[in-house]
Motif scaffolding. Structure first.
Motif, PDB file in Angstrom:
ATOM      1  N   GLY A  28       0.813  -1.208   0.000  1.00 39.85           N
ATOM      2  CA  GLY A  28       0.000   0.000   0.000  1.00 39.85           C
ATOM      3  C   GLY A  28       0.848   1.259   0.000  1.00 39.85           C
ATOM      4  O   GLY A  28       0.589   2.207  -0.745  1.00 39.85           O
ATOM      5  N   ILE A  29       1.879   1.266   0.817  1.00 42.66           N
ATOM      6  CA  ILE A  29       2.763   2.437   0.882  1.00 42.66           C
ATOM      7  C   ILE A  29       3.510   2.621  -0.439  1.00 42.66           C
ATOM      8  O   ILE A  29       3.636   3.740  -0.945  1.00 42.66           O
TER       9      ILE A  29
ATOM     10  N   ALA B  80      -3.549   0.504  -3.608  1.00 44.64           N
ATOM     11  CA  ALA B  80      -3.007   0.874  -2.303  1.00 44.64           C
ATOM     12  C   ALA B  80      -4.110   0.947  -1.256  1.00 44.64           C
ATOM     13  O   ALA B  80      -3.963   0.432  -0.139  1.00 44.64           O
ATOM     14  N   TYR B  81      -5.231   1.552  -1.624  1.00 41.47           N
ATOM     15  CA  TYR B  81      -6.330   1.647  -0.672  1.00 41.47           C
ATOM     16  C   TYR B  81      -6.933   0.274  -0.384  1.00 41.47           C
ATOM     17  O   TYR B  81      -7.378   0.013   0.738  1.00 41.47           O
TER      18      TYR B  81
ATOM     19  N   ARG C  50      -3.016   2.454  -9.220  1.00 45.60           N
ATOM     20  CA  ARG C  50      -2.116   2.370  -8.070  1.00 45.60           C
ATOM     21  C   ARG C  50      -2.808   2.833  -6.801  1.00 45.60           C
ATOM     22  O   ARG C  50      -2.658   2.219  -5.752  1.00 45.60           O
ATOM     23  N   SER C  51      -3.553   3.909  -6.895  1.00 44.36           N
ATOM     24  CA  SER C  51      -4.269   4.410  -5.722  1.00 44.36           C
ATOM     25  C   SER C  51      -5.305   3.404  -5.246  1.00 44.36           C
ATOM     26  O   SER C  51      -5.410   3.137  -4.048  1.00 44.36           O
TER      27      SER C  51
ATOM     28  N   CYS D 150      -5.162  -2.522  -0.282  1.00 42.27           N
ATOM     29  CA  CYS D 150      -4.218  -3.118   0.667  1.00 42.27           C
ATOM     30  C   CYS D 150      -4.463  -2.592   2.077  1.00 42.27           C
ATOM     31  O   CYS D 150      -4.466  -3.363   3.043  1.00 42.27           O
TER      32      CYS D 150
ATOM     33  N   ARG E 288       2.662   6.550  -6.966  1.00 48.35           N
ATOM     34  CA  ARG E 288       1.667   7.469  -7.527  1.00 48.35           C
ATOM     35  C   ARG E 288       2.136   8.906  -7.342  1.00 48.35           C
ATOM     36  O   ARG E 288       2.067   9.711  -8.259  1.00 48.35           O
TER      37      ARG E 288
ATOM     38  N   GLY F 212       2.534   1.639  -3.376  1.00 47.46           N
ATOM     39  CA  GLY F 212       1.578   2.106  -4.379  1.00 47.46           C
ATOM     40  C   GLY F 212       1.319   3.591  -4.289  1.00 47.46           C
ATOM     41  O   GLY F 212       1.253   4.283  -5.308  1.00 47.46           O
ATOM     42  N   LEU F 213       1.177   4.093  -3.065  1.00 48.33           N
ATOM     43  CA  LEU F 213       0.971   5.538  -2.901  1.00 48.33           C
ATOM     44  C   LEU F 213       2.231   6.323  -3.229  1.00 48.33           C
ATOM     45  O   LEU F 213       2.156   7.413  -3.803  1.00 48.33           O
TER      46      LEU F 213
END
Length: 79
Positions: A29-30, A59-60, A55-56, A62, A36, A32-33
């Motif tokens: 998740g981290i 991440a959300y 990606r957002s 996850c 982005r 991915g953010l």
């Protein structure tokens, strides 16, 4: 005092696997953010913005799975 070593070993194994899985999900998740945010406007212009949205969302997802696992653990402790 009698210790059930098989039960202790299974609890240790399950907790180890669960911990590694949750840390891995949170890390994804981290990442991915971070990717982005690192892409910036130039990255979005090159990919059409769809990759940043994916990606957002990933991440959300996850983070939501991590929160669900923690909530389930709290439920198991309380119940």
């Amino acid at each position: 005092m009698n210790i059930d070593w098989a039960a202790l070993g299974s609890v240790f194994g399950v907790s180890l696997v669960t911990t590694v899985a949750l840390v891995g999900l949170f890390t994804l998740g981290i990442v991915g953010l971070a990717k982005r945010d690192a892409g910036g406007e130039a990255g979005e212009a090159a990919t059409g913005g769809g990759a940043a949205v994916a990606r957002s969302a990933g991440a959300y997802l996850c983070f939501a799975l991590c929160a669900a696992a923690v909530a389930y653990g709290i439920y198991l402790i309380v119940a």
